[in-house]
Design a protein around this motif. Sequence first.
Motif, PDB file in Angstrom:
ATOM      1  N   ASP A 189      -0.683  -7.241   7.547  1.00  8.69           N
ATOM      2  CA  ASP A 189      -1.433  -7.907   8.611  1.00  8.69           C
ATOM      3  C   ASP A 189      -2.139  -6.909   9.527  1.00  8.69           C
ATOM      4  O   ASP A 189      -2.851  -7.308  10.442  1.00  8.69           O
ATOM      5  CB  ASP A 189      -0.492  -8.785   9.444  1.00  8.69           C
ATOM      6  CG  ASP A 189       0.548  -7.970  10.194  1.00  8.69           C
ATOM      7  OD1 ASP A 189       1.172  -7.094   9.570  1.00  8.69           O
ATOM      8  OD2 ASP A 189       0.741  -8.206  11.403  1.00  8.69           O
ATOM      9  N   PHE A 190      -1.947  -5.626   9.285  1.00 10.55           N
ATOM     10  CA  PHE A 190      -2.566  -4.600  10.124  1.00 10.55           C
ATOM     11  C   PHE A 190      -4.070  -4.499   9.834  1.00 10.55           C
ATOM     12  O   PHE A 190      -4.525  -4.776   8.728  1.00 10.55           O
ATOM     13  CB  PHE A 190      -1.928  -3.228   9.863  1.00 10.55           C
ATOM     14  CG  PHE A 190      -0.451  -3.200  10.096  1.00 10.55           C
ATOM     15  CD1 PHE A 190       0.064  -3.078  11.379  1.00 10.55           C
ATOM     16  CD2 PHE A 190       0.435  -3.297   9.037  1.00 10.55           C
ATOM     17  CE1 PHE A 190       1.430  -3.053  11.603  1.00 10.55           C
ATOM     18  CE2 PHE A 190       1.800  -3.276   9.243  1.00 10.55           C
ATOM     19  CZ  PHE A 190       2.301  -3.154  10.528  1.00 10.55           C
ATOM     20  N   ASP A 191      -4.820  -4.069  10.837  1.00  8.17           N
ATOM     21  CA  ASP A 191      -6.226  -3.754  10.622  1.00  8.17           C
ATOM     22  C   ASP A 191      -6.339  -2.450   9.837  1.00  8.17           C
ATOM     23  O   ASP A 191      -5.490  -1.550   9.968  1.00  8.17           O
ATOM     24  CB  ASP A 191      -6.961  -3.592  11.952  1.00  8.17           C
ATOM     25  CG  ASP A 191      -7.098  -4.903  12.714  1.00  8.17           C
ATOM     26  OD1 ASP A 191      -7.098  -5.970  12.064  1.00  8.17           O
ATOM     27  OD2 ASP A 191      -7.193  -4.852  13.955  1.00  8.17           O
ATOM     28  N   GLU A 240       7.015  -0.050  11.302  1.00  9.48           N
ATOM     29  CA  GLU A 240       6.958  -1.442  11.761  1.00  9.48           C
ATOM     30  C   GLU A 240       7.479  -2.389  10.681  1.00  9.48           C
ATOM     31  O   GLU A 240       8.214  -3.343  10.975  1.00  9.48           O
ATOM     32  CB  GLU A 240       5.528  -1.807  12.145  1.00  9.48           C
ATOM     33  CG  GLU A 240       5.344  -3.246  12.598  1.00  9.48           C
ATOM     34  CD  GLU A 240       6.149  -3.624  13.830  1.00  9.48           C
ATOM     35  OE1 GLU A 240       6.445  -4.831  14.003  1.00  9.48           O
ATOM     36  OE2 GLU A 240       6.500  -2.716  14.632  1.00  9.48           O
ATOM     37  N   ARG A 300      10.638  -5.173  10.846  1.00  6.03           N
ATOM     38  CA  ARG A 300      10.504  -6.553  10.396  1.00  6.03           C
ATOM     39  C   ARG A 300      11.506  -6.884   9.298  1.00  6.03           C
ATOM     40  O   ARG A 300      12.090  -7.977   9.277  1.00  6.03           O
ATOM     41  CB  ARG A 300       9.076  -6.791   9.891  1.00  6.03           C
ATOM     42  CG  ARG A 300       8.000  -6.585  10.945  1.00  6.03           C
ATOM     43  CD  ARG A 300       6.617  -6.707  10.320  1.00  6.03           C
ATOM     44  NE  ARG A 300       5.555  -6.408  11.266  1.00  6.03           N
ATOM     45  CZ  ARG A 300       4.269  -6.508  10.988  1.00  6.03           C
ATOM     46  NH1 ARG A 300       3.884  -6.897   9.789  1.00  6.03           N
ATOM     47  NH2 ARG A 300       3.358  -6.218  11.906  1.00  6.03           N
ATOM     48  N   TYR A 356       7.316 -10.220   4.535  1.00  8.25           N
ATOM     49  CA  TYR A 356       7.368  -9.991   5.982  1.00  8.25           C
ATOM     50  C   TYR A 356       6.172  -9.164   6.463  1.00  8.25           C
ATOM     51  O   TYR A 356       6.251  -8.434   7.455  1.00  8.25           O
ATOM     52  CB  TYR A 356       8.700  -9.371   6.417  1.00  8.25           C
ATOM     53  CG  TYR A 356       9.167  -8.148   5.681  1.00  8.25           C
ATOM     54  CD1 TYR A 356       8.809  -6.871   6.093  1.00  8.25           C
ATOM     55  CD2 TYR A 356      10.034  -8.267   4.594  1.00  8.25           C
ATOM     56  CE1 TYR A 356       9.266  -5.741   5.435  1.00  8.25           C
ATOM     57  CE2 TYR A 356      10.510  -7.141   3.918  1.00  8.25           C
ATOM     58  CZ  TYR A 356      10.112  -5.889   4.350  1.00  8.25           C
ATOM     59  OH  TYR A 356      10.571  -4.769   3.688  1.00  8.25           O
ATOM     60  N   GLN A 406       3.877  -9.940   8.266  1.00  6.78           N
ATOM     61  CA  GLN A 406       3.407 -10.749   9.387  1.00  6.78           C
ATOM     62  C   GLN A 406       3.893 -10.069  10.664  1.00  6.78           C
ATOM     63  O   GLN A 406       4.770  -9.204  10.633  1.00  6.78           O
ATOM     64  CB  GLN A 406       3.975 -12.171   9.315  1.00  6.78           C
ATOM     65  CG  GLN A 406       3.223 -13.096   8.384  1.00  6.78           C
ATOM     66  CD  GLN A 406       2.073 -13.801   9.103  1.00  6.78           C
ATOM     67  OE1 GLN A 406       1.856 -13.633  10.295  1.00  6.78           O
ATOM     68  NE2 GLN A 406       1.341 -14.613   8.352  1.00  6.78           N
ATOM     69  N   SER A 407       3.342 -10.472  11.796  1.00  9.02           N
ATOM     70  CA  SER A 407       3.757  -9.853  13.057  1.00  9.02           C
ATOM     71  C   SER A 407       5.229 -10.153  13.348  1.00  9.02           C
ATOM     72  O   SER A 407       5.777 -11.158  12.868  1.00  9.02           O
ATOM     73  CB  SER A 407       2.896 -10.369  14.217  1.00  9.02           C
ATOM     74  OG  SER A 407       3.217 -11.718  14.504  1.00  9.02           O
ATOM     75  N   TYR A 408       5.834  -9.293  14.131  1.00  6.72           N
ATOM     76  CA  TYR A 408       7.249  -9.470  14.495  1.00  6.72           C
ATOM     77  C   TYR A 408       7.445 -10.814  15.190  1.00  6.72           C
ATOM     78  O   TYR A 408       8.418 -11.537  14.914  1.00  6.72           O
ATOM     79  CB  TYR A 408       7.690  -8.318  15.403  1.00  6.72           C
ATOM     80  CG  TYR A 408       9.194  -8.174  15.550  1.00  6.72           C
ATOM     81  CD1 TYR A 408       9.915  -7.358  14.687  1.00  6.72           C
ATOM     82  CD2 TYR A 408       9.888  -8.852  16.551  1.00  6.72           C
ATOM     83  CE1 TYR A 408      11.282  -7.207  14.816  1.00  6.72           C
ATOM     84  CE2 TYR A 408      11.251  -8.711  16.689  1.00  6.72           C
ATOM     85  CZ  TYR A 408      11.956  -7.892  15.816  1.00  6.72           C
ATOM     86  OH  TYR A 408      13.318  -7.760  15.954  1.00  6.72           O
ATOM     87  N   ASP A 409       6.527 -11.177  16.092  1.00  8.32           N
ATOM     88  CA  ASP A 409       6.638 -12.451  16.811  1.00  8.32           C
ATOM     89  C   ASP A 409       6.562 -13.630  15.856  1.00  8.32           C
ATOM     90  O   ASP A 409       7.319 -14.601  15.981  1.00  8.32           O
ATOM     91  CB  ASP A 409       5.529 -12.562  17.865  1.00  8.32           C
ATOM     92  CG  ASP A 409       5.739 -11.631  19.045  1.00  8.32           C
ATOM     93  OD1 ASP A 409       6.865 -11.099  19.197  1.00  8.32           O
ATOM     94  OD2 ASP A 409       4.778 -11.417  19.811  1.00  8.32           O
ATOM     95  N   ASN A 410       5.642 -13.570  14.901  1.00  7.20           N
ATOM     96  CA  ASN A 410       5.541 -14.651  13.912  1.00  7.20           C
ATOM     97  C   ASN A 410       6.799 -14.757  13.066  1.00  7.20           C
ATOM     98  O   ASN A 410       7.248 -15.862  12.724  1.00  7.20           O
ATOM     99  CB  ASN A 410       4.337 -14.426  13.004  1.00  7.20           C
ATOM    100  CG  ASN A 410       3.042 -14.923  13.612  1.00  7.20           C
ATOM    101  OD1 ASN A 410       3.036 -15.567  14.656  1.00  7.20           O
ATOM    102  ND2 ASN A 410       1.929 -14.620  12.963  1.00  7.20           N
TER     103      ASN A 410
END
Length: 370
Positions: free
Chosen positions: A36-38, A285, A289, A352, A354-358
């Motif tokens: 999901d990173f740019d 990161e 996750r 996983y 995806q962002s930690y919050d998601n």
Amino acid sequence: MNIGADRVSQINLSQVRKMFEQASPTAINLALGEPDFDTPKHILESLTNALNDNRTHYSQNKGEPVLRESIAKKLDNDNNIDVSSDDIIVTVGASEALYSSIQALVNPGDDVLIPDPGFLSYAECVRLAGANSVPVKSSRDNEFKTTVEDVQNALTAETKAIVINSPCNPTGAVMEKEDIKAISDLATDEEFIVLSDEIYEKIIYDKKHYSFQSFTDNAVTINGFSKAYAMTGLRVGYCASSPEIIDEILKVHQYNVACIDTATQIACNTALNSSQDCVYQMTCEFKKRRDLVVNSLNDMGLDCVMPDGAFYVFFHADNPEEFVKKAVKEDVILVPGGAFGEEGKEFIRLSYAQSYDNLEEAMRRLERIA
């Protein structure tokens, strides 16, 4: 009238993509294996500069010489693989490297060993070549790591090649050095080719990656830029092997795609020759996750191996198909493990990336159905 060719009519469309396309706009999609990173800014700047410099014409069939030199250097430094730039083909992602390799090296009727559970395109690429897929079964008891004994149990008199993937999609398993060396020795002795899919090489935690081609000449190393540098949509991969093998793969690559776009190859050269801090930061990161997801699933009573690499967990469920349907109703998209082979039928793959919050929110939603 039968519109399609017989060999194509037997091909199954990707179940991963099917789940992806079912996702509602509000769903948390844990089905697709895409970071999901740019894409790092310095890589994008290099791509922009290449376009501004009108690097929009054909490259060599094998790829831009400067990029192939950098890949050869990377393989020497990181993987202990001694090849020249002429032994490398830059491809349309690792997917094309795999497809072209199988088409070039495998005859109709040959047996090709593929991991079970393993990435779903392997069996279909083998089928498109008119060959037979033979599963190499790995088990939860060994954390889904492929061993030399697993390969020996699957070996047949007609085995021409084995496709192998470490770190592994869908399980996140990372093979042990001893097994990689032993399978390499077996490939040399039994004269079959190892097609080593190493696309997740840089996304590995607390272990070291080893390449088959550092132990045998009977290997094709397949890798790319999609996962490590968050460049999935730019579609750049590569394969490396001995001159005799590469010359055969080039024939398929040349008449299939001719070459990949030049500007993106310049950006990939920048990726290899710049600071690798972006790769390290992404991997750190991903590890956070991973720990969140594995601990959460185990707390729910869903047995889950702690994976050593990639960005997937492969967890057990009593009724995976039903669990996935319930998850969709909670706006969480997962993939049933049966999509990845017979050994995956009691499991579910979760990405996983995806962002930690998601992921925290997804775990709260899954807890309601666990």
